[in-house]
Design an enzyme around this catalytic site. Structure first.
Site, PDB file in Angstrom:
ATOM      1  N   GLY A 158       0.903  -1.215  -0.187  1.00  0.00           N
ATOM      2  CA  GLY A 158      -0.350  -0.387   0.099  1.00  0.00           C
ATOM      3  C   GLY A 158       0.838   0.928   0.042  1.00  0.00           C
ATOM      4  O   GLY A 158       2.496   0.808   0.152  1.00  0.00           O
ATOM      5  N   ARG A 159       0.336   2.827   0.089  1.00  0.00           N
ATOM      6  CA  ARG A 159       0.838   4.316   0.342  1.00  0.00           C
ATOM      7  C   ARG A 159       2.471   3.746   1.368  1.00  0.00           C
ATOM      8  O   ARG A 159       3.219   3.632   0.731  1.00  0.00           O
ATOM      9  CB  ARG A 159       0.014   4.361   0.465  1.00  0.00           C
ATOM     10  CG  ARG A 159      -0.704   5.077   0.205  1.00  0.00           C
ATOM     11  CD  ARG A 159      -1.519   5.980   0.826  1.00  0.00           C
ATOM     12  NE  ARG A 159      -2.536   6.004   1.261  1.00  0.00           N
ATOM     13  CZ  ARG A 159      -4.040   5.320   1.183  1.00  0.00           C
ATOM     14  NH1 ARG A 159      -4.213   5.599   0.382  1.00  0.00           N
ATOM     15  NH2 ARG A 159      -4.367   4.414   2.667  1.00  0.00           N
ATOM     16  N   ILE A 160       2.473   3.408   2.185  1.00  0.00           N
ATOM     17  CA  ILE A 160       3.050   3.614   3.270  1.00  0.00           C
ATOM     18  C   ILE A 160       4.843   2.033   2.657  1.00  0.00           C
ATOM     19  O   ILE A 160       5.943   2.884   2.677  1.00  0.00           O
ATOM     20  CB  ILE A 160       3.014   2.792   4.890  1.00  0.00           C
ATOM     21  CG1 ILE A 160       2.480   3.997   5.202  1.00  0.00           C
ATOM     22  CG2 ILE A 160       4.446   3.036   5.363  1.00  0.00           C
ATOM     23  CD1 ILE A 160       1.207   4.012   6.217  1.00  0.00           C
ATOM     24  N   ARG A 243       1.158  -3.330  13.063  1.00  0.00           N
ATOM     25  CA  ARG A 243      -0.108  -3.543  13.792  1.00  0.00           C
ATOM     26  C   ARG A 243       0.424  -4.184  14.986  1.00  0.00           C
ATOM     27  O   ARG A 243       0.719  -5.397  14.519  1.00  0.00           O
ATOM     28  CB  ARG A 243      -1.000  -3.248  13.513  1.00  0.00           C
ATOM     29  CG  ARG A 243      -2.658  -2.232  13.349  1.00  0.00           C
ATOM     30  CD  ARG A 243      -2.525  -1.242  14.539  1.00  0.00           C
ATOM     31  NE  ARG A 243      -3.341  -0.143  14.951  1.00  0.00           N
ATOM     32  CZ  ARG A 243      -2.867   1.220  13.428  1.00  0.00           C
ATOM     33  NH1 ARG A 243      -1.303   1.225  14.154  1.00  0.00           N
ATOM     34  NH2 ARG A 243      -3.625   2.028  13.267  1.00  0.00           N
ATOM     35  N   GLU A 272      -0.129  -2.859  23.445  1.00  0.00           N
ATOM     36  CA  GLU A 272       0.485  -2.267  24.246  1.00  0.00           C
ATOM     37  C   GLU A 272      -0.527  -1.430  24.726  1.00  0.00           C
ATOM     38  O   GLU A 272      -2.022  -1.502  25.161  1.00  0.00           O
ATOM     39  CB  GLU A 272       0.145  -0.945  22.127  1.00  0.00           C
ATOM     40  CG  GLU A 272       1.188  -0.974  21.511  1.00  0.00           C
ATOM     41  CD  GLU A 272       0.669  -0.355  20.351  1.00  0.00           C
ATOM     42  OE1 GLU A 272       0.760   0.579  20.368  1.00  0.00           O
ATOM     43  OE2 GLU A 272       1.197  -1.041  19.120  1.00  0.00           O
ATOM     44  N   HIS A 290       5.553   3.184  19.539  1.00  0.00           N
ATOM     45  CA  HIS A 290       4.341   4.170  19.084  1.00  0.00           C
ATOM     46  C   HIS A 290       4.625   4.734  17.697  1.00  0.00           C
ATOM     47  O   HIS A 290       4.216   5.771  18.082  1.00  0.00           O
ATOM     48  CB  HIS A 290       2.990   3.396  18.506  1.00  0.00           C
ATOM     49  CG  HIS A 290       1.963   3.005  17.973  1.00  0.00           C
ATOM     50  ND1 HIS A 290       0.536   2.535  18.055  1.00  0.00           N
ATOM     51  CD2 HIS A 290       2.261   3.886  16.323  1.00  0.00           C
ATOM     52  CE1 HIS A 290       0.262   2.439  17.086  1.00  0.00           C
ATOM     53  NE2 HIS A 290       1.086   2.561  16.259  1.00  0.00           N
TER      54      HIS A 290
HETATM   55  C1  DGY Z   1      -1.767   5.072  12.463  1.00  0.00           C
HETATM   56  O1  DGY Z   1      -2.467   5.965  11.653  1.00  0.00           O
HETATM   57  O2  DGY Z   1      -2.378   4.147  12.354  1.00  0.00           O
HETATM   58  C2  DGY Z   1      -0.671   5.346  13.113  1.00  0.00           C
HETATM   59  O3  DGY Z   1      -0.468   4.006  14.004  1.00  0.00           O
HETATM   60  C3  DGY Z   1      -0.829   6.458  14.260  1.00  0.00           C
HETATM   61  O4  DGY Z   1      -0.243   7.678  14.262  1.00  0.00           O
END
Ligand code: DGY
Length: 324
Positions: A158-160, A243, A272, A290
């Site tokens: 995806g984007r990231i 995640r 978390e 995070h």
């Molecule tokens: C998100 O945006 O999903 C991150 O984990 C928190 O910035």
């Protein structure tokens, strides 16, 4: 003039975002930044027209059952929305939005930070120096692993992941392979310089570094379980900015103890803010709290994007970032 929509903001947000909220809505800000918890969230659902919530507010079906409910929108501050039971929200007629795009670069930067830190033993080196243990430069001291020329395996594209691929391939000279059940078009992959693999397992077997970029869904829970971790090359590194529950932390500890992995670098955790204690004792593990999207610029942009969604909703216009 009709009353302004009441928006409960569940956590402190950067000042420009809180000011923007106060200008536009009857904003109930959380000045002392204490998490609302289930009861506070129920009360917010009963008293507000919208919640501007964050990825740590657990909006379960049970919480969403708060009666009589006034809220009609959950504007999540975050691209991930696994904190919200979106099916339950849909069934109850609640709209949900998120904040994609604006955190892509910051999160990709942090994935590369983790990759470099774990490869070059940066956390360990810093601890060593601060502890006063450094006796001076020597040719064999704290040798890490070169990243240039190595293979990075991306789980998800995806984007990231694409932003990570660009940095890793064009910036650090890494070969990048990936698996995504919904892969980008071949020309997109070619522009990024990435090679698709039909099966996740092929990526796991082939890569020197694995970086996770899939959403948290019931299907991806413990995707990196004992069996899949066993497929990694000896000496591979695992990076997680996605995640926490995508990784079975107990299985990861086992794999690290057995030295099947060279190291892991994690920004997100299964429970978390708790972290499996064994991870904190391992020098070849990098742990961050995070911080993927934690830059001033990005957190302001995320807030403004959430505000935009709230504004559009109350103008009766389509949400920019509709989840449901
Ligand atoms: C998100 O945006 O999903 C991150 O984990 C928190 O910035």
């Amino acid at each position: 003039m009709s009353a302004r929509p009441v928006v409960v903001v569940t956590r402190r947000l950067p000042e420009p975002v809180e000011s923007e909220l106060a200008r536009n809505f009857d904003a109930r800000l959380n000045r002392d930044d204490r998490p609302l918890g289930p009861d506070g969230l129920r009360e917010a659902l009963r008293s507000a027209d919208a919640l501007l919530c964050t990825v740590t507010d657990k909006l379960t079906a049970d919480v969403l059952d708060a009666e009589p409910r006034r809220a009609r929108l959950l504007a999540n501050f975050g691209v991930g929305f696994n904190n919200i039971d979106v099916e339950a929200a849909r069934e109850r007629g609640l709209s949900v939005s998120n904040t994609p795009d604006v955190l892509t670069d910051a999160t990709a930067d942090l994935a590369l930070t983790l990759l470099l830190m774990v490869a070059r033993r940066a956390g360990e080196g810093e601890r060593h120096l601060r502890a006063g243990a450094w006796t001076g430069w020597r040719p064999t001291h704290m040798l890490g692993t070169q990243v240039s020329g190595k293979t990075l395996g991306l789980v998800g594209m995806g984007r990231i992941a694409r932003a990570v691929a660009r940095r890793a391939h064009h910036g650090f000279g890494m070969r990048v392979i990936f698996h995504d059940p919904y892969p980008p078009a071949p020309e997109v992959a070619a522009e990024l310089g990435v090679e698709p693999r039909e099966e996740l397992e092929q990526v796991l077997r082939e890569a020197d570094f694995i970086s996770l970029h899939c959403p948290a869904t019931p299907e991806t829970r413990h995707l990196m379980n004992r069996e899949r971790l066993a497929l990694l090359r000896p000496g591979a590194y695992l990076i997680n900015t996605a995640r926490g529950d995508v990784v079975d932390e107990a299985a990861l500890v086992e794999a690290l103890r057995a030295k099947r992995l060279a190291g892991a670098a994690l920004d997100v955790f299964e429970r978390e803010p708790q972290v499996t204690p064994a991870l904190c004792t391992m020098e070849n593990v990098v742990l961050l709290p995070h911080l993927g999207s934690a830059t001033q610029e990005t957190r302001v942009a995320m807030g403004m994007r959430a505000v935009d969604n709230v504004r559009l909703f109350f103008k009766g216009e389509p949400l920019r970032d509709r989840v449901v």
